[in-house]
Design an enzyme around this catalytic site. Structure first.
Site, PDB file in Angstrom:
ATOM      1  N   CYS A   1       0.814  -1.225   0.000  1.00  0.00           N
ATOM      2  CA  CYS A   1       0.000   0.000   0.000  1.00  0.00           C
ATOM      3  C   CYS A   1       0.846   1.274   0.000  1.00  0.00           C
ATOM      4  O   CYS A   1       0.370   2.338  -0.396  1.00  0.00           O
ATOM      5  CB  CYS A   1      -0.951   0.009   1.191  1.00  0.00           C
TER       6      CYS A   1
ATOM      7  N   HIS B   1      -3.459   7.376   2.384  1.00  0.00           N
ATOM      8  CA  HIS B   1      -3.844   6.048   1.889  1.00  0.00           C
ATOM      9  C   HIS B   1      -5.261   5.741   2.359  1.00  0.00           C
ATOM     10  O   HIS B   1      -5.612   6.014   3.504  1.00  0.00           O
ATOM     11  CB  HIS B   1      -2.856   5.006   2.416  1.00  0.00           C
TER      12      HIS B   1
ATOM     13  N   ASN C   1     -10.011  -0.101  -0.504  1.00  0.00           N
ATOM     14  CA  ASN C   1      -8.550  -0.027  -0.405  1.00  0.00           C
ATOM     15  C   ASN C   1      -7.956  -0.569  -1.708  1.00  0.00           C
ATOM     16  O   ASN C   1      -8.042  -1.772  -1.980  1.00  0.00           O
ATOM     17  CB  ASN C   1      -8.088  -0.848   0.801  1.00  0.00           C
TER      18      ASN C   1
HETATM   19  O1  UT7 Z   1      -3.869  -1.057   3.446  1.00  0.00           O
HETATM   20  C1  UT7 Z   1      -3.098  -1.712   4.374  1.00  0.00           C
HETATM   21  C2  UT7 Z   1      -3.477  -1.373   5.715  1.00  0.00           C
HETATM   22  N1  UT7 Z   1      -4.667  -2.077   6.099  1.00  0.00           N
HETATM   23  C3  UT7 Z   1      -5.448  -1.530   6.975  1.00  0.00           C
HETATM   24  O2  UT7 Z   1      -5.211  -0.403   7.338  1.00  0.00           O
HETATM   25  C4  UT7 Z   1      -6.560  -2.319   7.585  1.00  0.00           C
HETATM   26  C5  UT7 Z   1      -6.529  -2.093   9.067  1.00  0.00           C
HETATM   27  N2  UT7 Z   1      -7.595  -2.725   9.787  1.00  0.00           N
HETATM   28  C6  UT7 Z   1      -8.886  -2.346   9.701  1.00  0.00           C
HETATM   29  O3  UT7 Z   1      -9.218  -1.479   8.935  1.00  0.00           O
HETATM   30  C7  UT7 Z   1      -9.871  -2.967  10.654  1.00  0.00           C
HETATM   31  O4  UT7 Z   1      -9.180  -3.680  11.647  1.00  0.00           O
HETATM   32  C8  UT7 Z   1     -10.870  -3.907   9.947  1.00  0.00           C
HETATM   33  C9  UT7 Z   1     -11.829  -3.099   9.083  1.00  0.00           C
HETATM   34  C10 UT7 Z   1     -10.146  -4.929   9.106  1.00  0.00           C
HETATM   35  C11 UT7 Z   1     -11.712  -4.638  11.003  1.00  0.00           C
HETATM   36  O5  UT7 Z   1     -12.366  -3.701  11.861  1.00  0.00           O
HETATM   37  P1  UT7 Z   1     -12.283  -3.872  13.439  1.00  0.00           P
HETATM   38  O6  UT7 Z   1     -13.117  -2.826  14.018  1.00  0.00           O
HETATM   39  O7  UT7 Z   1     -10.823  -3.930  13.811  1.00  0.00           O
HETATM   40  O8  UT7 Z   1     -12.997  -5.249  13.645  1.00  0.00           O
HETATM   41  P2  UT7 Z   1     -12.406  -6.586  14.282  1.00  0.00           P
HETATM   42  O9  UT7 Z   1     -11.380  -7.198  13.402  1.00  0.00           O
HETATM   43  O10 UT7 Z   1     -12.072  -6.324  15.704  1.00  0.00           O
HETATM   44  O11 UT7 Z   1     -13.695  -7.515  14.208  1.00  0.00           O
HETATM   45  C12 UT7 Z   1     -14.875  -7.243  14.972  1.00  0.00           C
HETATM   46  C13 UT7 Z   1     -15.898  -8.327  14.670  1.00  0.00           C
HETATM   47  C14 UT7 Z   1     -15.311  -9.716  14.773  1.00  0.00           C
HETATM   48  O12 UT7 Z   1     -16.278 -10.544  15.364  1.00  0.00           O
HETATM   49  P3  UT7 Z   1     -16.164 -10.947  16.927  1.00  0.00           P
HETATM   50  O13 UT7 Z   1     -14.840 -11.598  17.071  1.00  0.00           O
HETATM   51  O14 UT7 Z   1     -16.244  -9.625  17.656  1.00  0.00           O
HETATM   52  O15 UT7 Z   1     -17.339 -11.824  17.121  1.00  0.00           O
HETATM   53  C15 UT7 Z   1     -15.112 -10.133  13.336  1.00  0.00           C
HETATM   54  O16 UT7 Z   1     -15.178 -11.535  13.157  1.00  0.00           O
HETATM   55  O17 UT7 Z   1     -16.364  -8.196  13.330  1.00  0.00           O
HETATM   56  C16 UT7 Z   1     -16.276  -9.448  12.663  1.00  0.00           C
HETATM   57  N3  UT7 Z   1     -16.089  -9.234  11.235  1.00  0.00           N
HETATM   58  C17 UT7 Z   1     -17.105  -8.996  10.407  1.00  0.00           C
HETATM   59  N4  UT7 Z   1     -18.433  -8.914  10.597  1.00  0.00           N
HETATM   60  C18 UT7 Z   1     -19.198  -8.619   9.544  1.00  0.00           C
HETATM   61  C19 UT7 Z   1     -14.928  -9.193  10.535  1.00  0.00           C
HETATM   62  N5  UT7 Z   1     -15.186  -8.931   9.246  1.00  0.00           N
HETATM   63  C20 UT7 Z   1     -16.525  -8.798   9.126  1.00  0.00           C
HETATM   64  C21 UT7 Z   1     -17.388  -8.521   8.062  1.00  0.00           C
HETATM   65  N6  UT7 Z   1     -18.710  -8.446   8.308  1.00  0.00           N
HETATM   66  N7  UT7 Z   1     -16.941  -8.320   6.795  1.00  0.00           N
END
Ligand code: UT7
Length: 323
Positions: free
Chosen positions: A113, A250, A280
């Site tokens: 990225c 980004h 992204n």
């Molecule tokens: O470009 C390179 C850099 N990349 C990034 O900057 C990405 C950085 N990370 C992020 O943007 C975020 O961490 C994400 C968008 C990937 C995830 O958001 P989050 O608020 O950190 O959520 P999380 O990973 O803590 O997940 C929360 C819940 C989980 O369920 P439990 O464990 O709380 O039951 C996940 O399993 O959301 C669940 N989950 C989803 N639910 C619905 C994960 N993906 C999805 C989804 N739809 N697509």
């Protein structure tokens, strides 16, 4: 002194748009979850006939048109991509051939990225070192081809596209009022290599592999890394956040963008956000956002613009440009 001045910009997006709701039948997710957690509402997905090379070529042609130049005016193509058409030759060489350009040189640069920020910095050094006068800097990606479409934690986040700029050698005085690339800071730390990676490659599995990410871990590091590298760039240039006209970060997650801007004291109205439209797009995200803000008249000649990116590796960096 020589300054690398932006002479033109261009972009290209695949025809097909995929909305958040289109994922609802594929994996357990919802439009609401994706929009709230990331700010993404839609992304473009490449069709069979659309590749990193074809999108990169289209963005390059648009940037050349904008600059009033032709491929014969270009000495160097630097393509930032992590999704090349083939393992080799470099997709930059394929774009060179598609442009009918049989002089100069072309290579790919892989910093995921952060690729476009690395590529602008690299092109600037080639120009200031006298090895090139005009450089096409392209970010082009087809991440849809390396996604695991059964993994809801990654497949909803990424999109395809390309953006390009033409950098040209110009004269400057060395002052912050000069047009062109004014300062840059690049970083990487391979200790984080397993937090965002592709689980295949020519020398390991002999396959292309799929993107894997510990999203929460990436998120945790992102804001600190981004703000540190931007502060280093401010110090290098002798400026503060108030001097900026535009912040073009980004586009991975609206929450990361907002938190970074807040920590740096950059006013909300100076932040260019396109993650809602493109998702992204890795190395294409910054030049795509630039293209949107130039086309709609926000970024104008003479504006002070800060570019920033962070991604797999981890790699991260920032570039300050007077437009
Ligand atoms: O470009 C390179 C850099 N990349 C990034 O900057 C990405 C950085 N990370 C992020 O943007 C975020 O961490 C994400 C968008 C990937 C995830 O958001 P989050 O608020 O950190 O959520 P999380 O990973 O803590 O997940 C929360 C819940 C989980 O369920 P439990 O464990 O709380 O039951 C996940 O399993 O959301 C669940 N989950 C989803 N639910 C619905 C994960 N993906 C999805 C989804 N739809 N697509």
């Amino acid at each position: 002194m020589i300054r690398s001045v932006v002479r033109g910009t261009g972009a290209a997006l695949p025809r097909r748009i995929m909305k958040n709701a289109d994922f609802e039948g594929m994996v357990e997710t919802s439009d609401e979850w994706i929009a709230q957690r990331t700010g993404i509402r839609q992304r473009h997905i490449a069709g069979d006939d659309e590749t990193t090379a074809s999108l990169g070529e289209a963005a390059a042609r648009a940037a050349l048109d904008d600059a009033g130049l032709t491929p014969s005016d270009i000495d160097l193509i630097v393509l930032a991509t992590s999704t090349p058409n083939n393992t080799f030759p470099a997709t930059a060489v394929e774009i060179q051939n598609r442009l009918g350009m049989h002089h100069g040189f072309a290579f790919d640069l892989q910093a995921v990225c952060s690729g476009f920020v690395y590529a602008v910095t690299t092109a600037d050094l080639y120009i200031r070192g006298g090895l090139a006068r005009r450089v096409l800097v392209i970010g082009s990606e087809t991440f849809s081809r390396i996604l695991d479409w059964n993994d809801r934690s990654t497949c909803v986040l990424f999109g395809d596209g390309a953006g390009a700029i033409v950098l040209e050698a110009g004269e400057g005085t060395g002052a912050i009022a000069d047009r062109g690339v004014l300062a840059a800071s690049l970083r990487s730390d391979g200790a984080h290599k397993d937090k965002l990676f592709v689980d295949g490659g020519p020398s390991t599995t002999g396959t292309v592999g799929h993107l894997r990410m510990e999203g929460r871990e990436v998120f945790k590091h992102a804001v600190g890394m981004i703000t540190d590298v931007i502060e280093a760039t401010f110090t290098q240039a002798g400026i503060s956040a108030d001097d900026l006209d535009w912040f073009v970060p980004h586009q991975a997650n609206k929450r990361i963008i907002d938190a970074s801007a807040k920590k740096l004291g950059i006013a909300e109205q100076k932040v260019v956000v396109t993650v809602d439209m493109h998702g992204n797009t890795s190395a294409a995200s910054v030049p795509l956002a630039l293209s949107v803000a130039i086309t709609d008249g926000r970024i104008k000649k003479g504006d002070l613009v800060l570019l920033e990116a962070m991604g797999g590796g981890f790699t991260w960096g920032a570039v300050l440009v007077r437009w």
